[in-house]
Design a protein around this motif. Structure first.
Motif, PDB file in Angstrom:
ATOM      1  N   ILE A 169       0.799  -1.230   0.000  1.00  0.00           N
ATOM      2  CA  ILE A 169       0.000   0.000   0.000  1.00  0.00           C
ATOM      3  C   ILE A 169       0.831   1.279   0.000  1.00  0.00           C
ATOM      4  CG2 ILE A 169      -1.919  -1.159   1.144  1.00  0.00           C
ATOM      5  CD1 ILE A 169      -1.137   0.162   3.734  1.00  0.00           C
ATOM      6  N   SER A 170       2.126   1.185   0.273  1.00  0.00           N
ATOM      7  CA  SER A 170       2.943   2.395   0.388  1.00  0.00           C
ATOM      8  C   SER A 170       2.977   3.244  -0.887  1.00  0.00           C
ATOM      9  CB  SER A 170       4.368   2.059   0.831  1.00  0.00           C
ATOM     10  OG  SER A 170       4.996   1.181  -0.072  1.00  0.00           O
ATOM     11  N   PRO A 171       2.922   2.649  -2.102  1.00  0.00           N
ATOM     12  CA  PRO A 171       2.909   3.515  -3.293  1.00  0.00           C
ATOM     13  C   PRO A 171       1.702   4.450  -3.354  1.00  0.00           C
ATOM     14  CG  PRO A 171       3.519   1.274  -3.905  1.00  0.00           C
ATOM     15  CD  PRO A 171       3.034   1.227  -2.487  1.00  0.00           C
ATOM     16  N   SER A 172       0.630   4.101  -2.658  1.00  0.00           N
ATOM     17  CA  SER A 172      -0.591   4.925  -2.687  1.00  0.00           C
ATOM     18  C   SER A 172      -0.697   5.864  -1.498  1.00  0.00           C
ATOM     19  CB  SER A 172      -1.828   4.021  -2.716  1.00  0.00           C
ATOM     20  OG  SER A 172      -1.816   3.184  -3.856  1.00  0.00           O
ATOM     21  N   MET A 173       0.260   5.792  -0.575  1.00  0.00           N
ATOM     22  CA  MET A 173       0.212   6.658   0.599  1.00  0.00           C
ATOM     23  C   MET A 173       0.569   8.095   0.228  1.00  0.00           C
ATOM     24  SD  MET A 173       2.167   4.439   3.519  1.00  0.00           S
ATOM     25  CE  MET A 173       1.531   2.907   4.169  1.00  0.00           C
ATOM     26  N   ARG A 174      -0.088   9.020   0.878  1.00  0.00           N
ATOM     27  CA  ARG A 174       0.219  10.435   0.690  1.00  0.00           C
ATOM     28  C   ARG A 174       0.352  11.109   2.050  1.00  0.00           C
ATOM     29  NH1 ARG A 174       1.010   8.449  -3.337  1.00  0.00           N
ATOM     30  NH2 ARG A 174       0.219   8.899  -5.449  1.00  0.00           N
ATOM     31  N   GLU A 175       1.430  11.857   2.226  1.00  0.00           N
ATOM     32  CA  GLU A 175       1.581  12.611   3.473  1.00  0.00           C
ATOM     33  C   GLU A 175       0.751  13.885   3.376  1.00  0.00           C
ATOM     34  OE1 GLU A 175       4.910  14.193   6.662  1.00  0.00           O
ATOM     35  OE2 GLU A 175       5.554  13.234   4.799  1.00  0.00           O
ATOM     36  N   LEU A 176      -0.053  14.129   4.381  1.00  0.00           N
ATOM     37  CA  LEU A 176      -0.975  15.265   4.389  1.00  0.00           C
ATOM     38  C   LEU A 176      -0.645  16.202   5.536  1.00  0.00           C
ATOM     39  CD1 LEU A 176      -4.262  13.190   3.952  1.00  0.00           C
ATOM     40  CD2 LEU A 176      -2.889  14.233   2.140  1.00  0.00           C
ATOM     41  N   SER A 177      -0.854  17.474   5.302  1.00  0.00           N
ATOM     42  CA  SER A 177      -0.718  18.475   6.355  1.00  0.00           C
ATOM     43  C   SER A 177      -2.123  18.950   6.712  1.00  0.00           C
ATOM     44  CB  SER A 177       0.141  19.653   5.880  1.00  0.00           C
ATOM     45  OG  SER A 177       0.247  20.632   6.893  1.00  0.00           O
ATOM     46  N   LEU A 178      -2.530  18.721   7.950  1.00  0.00           N
ATOM     47  CA  LEU A 178      -3.884  19.038   8.375  1.00  0.00           C
ATOM     48  C   LEU A 178      -3.861  20.224   9.336  1.00  0.00           C
ATOM     49  CD1 LEU A 178      -5.146  15.400   9.141  1.00  0.00           C
ATOM     50  CD2 LEU A 178      -5.318  16.679   6.987  1.00  0.00           C
ATOM     51  N   PRO A 179      -4.364  21.379   8.922  1.00  0.00           N
ATOM     52  CA  PRO A 179      -4.436  22.511   9.855  1.00  0.00           C
ATOM     53  C   PRO A 179      -5.499  22.275  10.913  1.00  0.00           C
ATOM     54  CG  PRO A 179      -5.480  23.072   7.768  1.00  0.00           C
ATOM     55  CD  PRO A 179      -4.857  21.722   7.578  1.00  0.00           C
ATOM     56  N   THR A 180      -5.327  22.894  12.052  1.00  0.00           N
ATOM     57  CA  THR A 180      -6.320  22.794  13.119  1.00  0.00           C
ATOM     58  C   THR A 180      -7.693  23.208  12.601  1.00  0.00           C
ATOM     59  OG1 THR A 180      -4.680  23.218  14.837  1.00  0.00           O
ATOM     60  CG2 THR A 180      -6.965  23.655  15.405  1.00  0.00           C
ATOM     61  N   ALA A 181      -8.700  22.422  12.959  1.00  0.00           N
ATOM     62  CA  ALA A 181     -10.111  22.651  12.616  1.00  0.00           C
ATOM     63  C   ALA A 181     -10.478  22.193  11.203  1.00  0.00           C
ATOM     64  CB  ALA A 181     -10.524  24.102  12.822  1.00  0.00           C
ATOM     65  N   GLN A 182      -9.528  21.660  10.435  1.00  0.00           N
ATOM     66  CA  GLN A 182      -9.900  21.168   9.102  1.00  0.00           C
ATOM     67  C   GLN A 182     -10.836  19.973   9.232  1.00  0.00           C
ATOM     68  OE1 GLN A 182      -6.833  20.636   6.124  1.00  0.00           O
ATOM     69  NE2 GLN A 182      -7.898  18.889   5.216  1.00  0.00           N
ATOM     70  N   VAL A 183     -11.931  20.005   8.481  1.00  0.00           N
ATOM     71  CA  VAL A 183     -12.889  18.906   8.480  1.00  0.00           C
ATOM     72  C   VAL A 183     -12.444  17.853   7.478  1.00  0.00           C
ATOM     73  CG1 VAL A 183     -15.282  18.242   8.065  1.00  0.00           C
ATOM     74  CG2 VAL A 183     -14.769  20.425   9.169  1.00  0.00           C
ATOM     75  N   LEU A 184     -12.265  16.622   7.947  1.00  0.00           N
ATOM     76  CA  LEU A 184     -11.898  15.521   7.060  1.00  0.00           C
ATOM     77  C   LEU A 184     -13.138  14.922   6.413  1.00  0.00           C
ATOM     78  CD1 LEU A 184      -9.413  15.928   8.920  1.00  0.00           C
ATOM     79  CD2 LEU A 184      -8.996  13.484   8.752  1.00  0.00           C
ATOM     80  N   TYR A 185     -14.164  14.686   7.224  1.00  0.00           N
ATOM     81  CA  TYR A 185     -15.453  14.237   6.726  1.00  0.00           C
ATOM     82  C   TYR A 185     -16.530  14.880   7.585  1.00  0.00           C
ATOM     83  CZ  TYR A 185     -12.199  10.183   6.598  1.00  0.00           C
ATOM     84  OH  TYR A 185     -11.090   9.372   6.532  1.00  0.00           O
ATOM     85  N   ALA A 186     -17.626  15.266   6.951  1.00  0.00           N
ATOM     86  CA  ALA A 186     -18.838  15.608   7.696  1.00  0.00           C
ATOM     87  C   ALA A 186     -19.725  14.373   7.706  1.00  0.00           C
ATOM     88  CB  ALA A 186     -19.561  16.779   7.034  1.00  0.00           C
ATOM     89  N   ALA A 187     -20.628  14.304   8.673  1.00  0.00           N
ATOM     90  CA  ALA A 187     -21.549  13.174   8.733  1.00  0.00           C
ATOM     91  C   ALA A 187     -22.313  13.061   7.417  1.00  0.00           C
ATOM     92  CB  ALA A 187     -22.515  13.358   9.893  1.00  0.00           C
ATOM     93  N   GLY A 188     -22.325  11.860   6.854  1.00  0.00           N
ATOM     94  CA  GLY A 188     -23.001  11.628   5.588  1.00  0.00           C
ATOM     95  C   GLY A 188     -22.100  11.696   4.367  1.00  0.00           C
ATOM     96  N   ASP A 189     -20.862  12.176   4.547  1.00  0.00           N
ATOM     97  CA  ASP A 189     -19.916  12.241   3.427  1.00  0.00           C
ATOM     98  C   ASP A 189     -19.395  10.852   3.077  1.00  0.00           C
ATOM     99  OD1 ASP A 189     -20.109  14.969   3.286  1.00  0.00           O
ATOM    100  OD2 ASP A 189     -18.142  15.378   4.187  1.00  0.00           O
ATOM    101  N   PRO A 190     -19.065  10.620   1.808  1.00  0.00           N
ATOM    102  CA  PRO A 190     -18.370   9.377   1.468  1.00  0.00           C
ATOM    103  C   PRO A 190     -16.956   9.400   2.045  1.00  0.00           C
ATOM    104  CG  PRO A 190     -18.436  10.851  -0.419  1.00  0.00           C
ATOM    105  CD  PRO A 190     -19.306  11.482   0.642  1.00  0.00           C
ATOM    106  N   VAL A 191     -16.465   8.239   2.431  1.00  0.00           N
ATOM    107  CA  VAL A 191     -15.110   8.142   2.982  1.00  0.00           C
ATOM    108  C   VAL A 191     -14.228   7.524   1.909  1.00  0.00           C
ATOM    109  CG1 VAL A 191     -13.671   7.206   4.821  1.00  0.00           C
ATOM    110  CG2 VAL A 191     -15.997   7.936   5.324  1.00  0.00           C
ATOM    111  N   ASP A 192     -13.573   8.382   1.151  1.00  0.00           N
ATOM    112  CA  ASP A 192     -12.720   7.928   0.053  1.00  0.00           C
ATOM    113  C   ASP A 192     -11.264   7.783   0.466  1.00  0.00           C
ATOM    114  OD1 ASP A 192     -14.902   7.945  -1.749  1.00  0.00           O
ATOM    115  OD2 ASP A 192     -14.634  10.105  -2.075  1.00  0.00           O
ATOM    116  N   VAL A 193     -10.902   8.404   1.576  1.00  0.00           N
ATOM    117  CA  VAL A 193      -9.520   8.354   2.059  1.00  0.00           C
ATOM    118  C   VAL A 193      -9.550   8.032   3.550  1.00  0.00           C
ATOM    119  CG1 VAL A 193      -7.389   9.649   2.428  1.00  0.00           C
ATOM    120  CG2 VAL A 193      -8.752  10.049   0.364  1.00  0.00           C
ATOM    121  N   ILE A 194      -8.703   7.102   3.959  1.00  0.00           N
ATOM    122  CA  ILE A 194      -8.538   6.766   5.376  1.00  0.00           C
ATOM    123  C   ILE A 194      -7.329   7.538   5.891  1.00  0.00           C
ATOM    124  CG2 ILE A 194      -8.081   4.907   7.019  1.00  0.00           C
ATOM    125  CD1 ILE A 194      -9.390   3.040   4.894  1.00  0.00           C
ATOM    126  N   HIS A 195      -7.469   8.141   7.065  1.00  0.00           N
ATOM    127  CA  HIS A 195      -6.410   8.988   7.616  1.00  0.00           C
ATOM    128  C   HIS A 195      -5.750   8.309   8.811  1.00  0.00           C
ATOM    129  CE1 HIS A 195      -8.906  11.832   5.353  1.00  0.00           C
ATOM    130  NE2 HIS A 195      -7.824  12.575   5.254  1.00  0.00           N
TER     131      HIS A 195
END
Length: 226
Positions: free
Chosen positions: A12-38
């Motif tokens: 799975i490492s070729p598909s991994m992406r390092e992300l920078s998440l600022p404070t308060a950033q919404v990853l998913y809201a309730a009801g959103d599709p989950v296309d990326v696991i964090h």
């Protein structure tokens, strides 16, 4: 991520992406599709249940020991709760489809994913009991300790507005609880941050739920490679 077996990591490492998440950033809201696991590295993520009247309460805190979005991604279901960066930092993102494909051929990875998901679910169940049965100051002490376990420097960079969401009370109520802990010289406020100055004392003040959560955190954070 440290608990991944070498063959799973290679797959799975070729598909991994390092992300920078600022404070308060919404990853998913309730009801959103989950296309990326964090998978948080230095970020601390909050799973929050929101009511129709706008009130919110945190049900779990996730740091480097676990991941968010696992079960919805594997089941191809929408996110049941909102998830945002409680404390900004880095995370690893893996496309849900990639993890689903690898889990289908790797019992080892499936077991690890289930272990992560069980830990998150257990924390949420404990939070329900804690919010119903324990006083606000004890709950706040528990939450500060849980977050300190993930941040590791005794400084929690959060305002009391966010703390109110974390503990599930009004801002004035959490302010009074924080003042109580400050008067007891367990914490102090430092420019929008809360600093833990007596961790042992804070542990004594926290409700029993902290010990339950800490045991699960330690077990996952120290988990050997499968």
């Amino acid at each position: 991520m440290r608990a991944l077996a070498a063959d799973d990591l290679a797959a799975i490492s070729p598909s991994m992406r390092e992300l920078s998440l600022p404070t308060a950033q919404v990853l998913y809201a309730a009801g959103d599709p989950v296309d990326v696991i964090h998978f948080p590295s230095t970020a601390v993520l909050s799973i929050v249940t929101c009511m129709r009247d706008g009130r919110s309460v945190e049900t779990a805190t996730v740091g480097f020991e676990s991941a968010v979005g696992l079960l919805p991604a594997l089941a191809q279901q929408p996110a049941p709760s909102s998830i945002f960066a409680q404390i900004g930092g880095s995370a690893i993102g893996i496309p849900a489809a990639v993890l689903r494909n690898r889990v289908s051929v790797s019992p080892t990875l499936m077991m690890l994913v289930l272990r992560f998901a069980q830990s998150n679910a257990s924390q949420a169940e404990q939070s329900v009991a804690c919010n119903a049965l324990h006083n606000v100051a004890a709950r706040l002490a528990r939450w500060l300790l849980i977050t300190d376990d993930r941040v590791g420097n005794h400084l929690v960079p959060l305002t009391q507005e966010y703390l109110a969401i974390m503990v599930g009370v009004q801002r004035t109520t959490v302010s009074a609880a924080a003042a109580e802990l400050k008067t007891a010289e367990l914490i102090r406020y430092v420019r929008g941050r809360i600093e833990i100055i007596d961790r042992a004392g804070l542990e004594r003040r926290a409700c029993e739920c902290y010990a339950v959560n800490h045991e699960a955190f330690t077990r996952l954070a120290g988990a050997p490679h499968a």
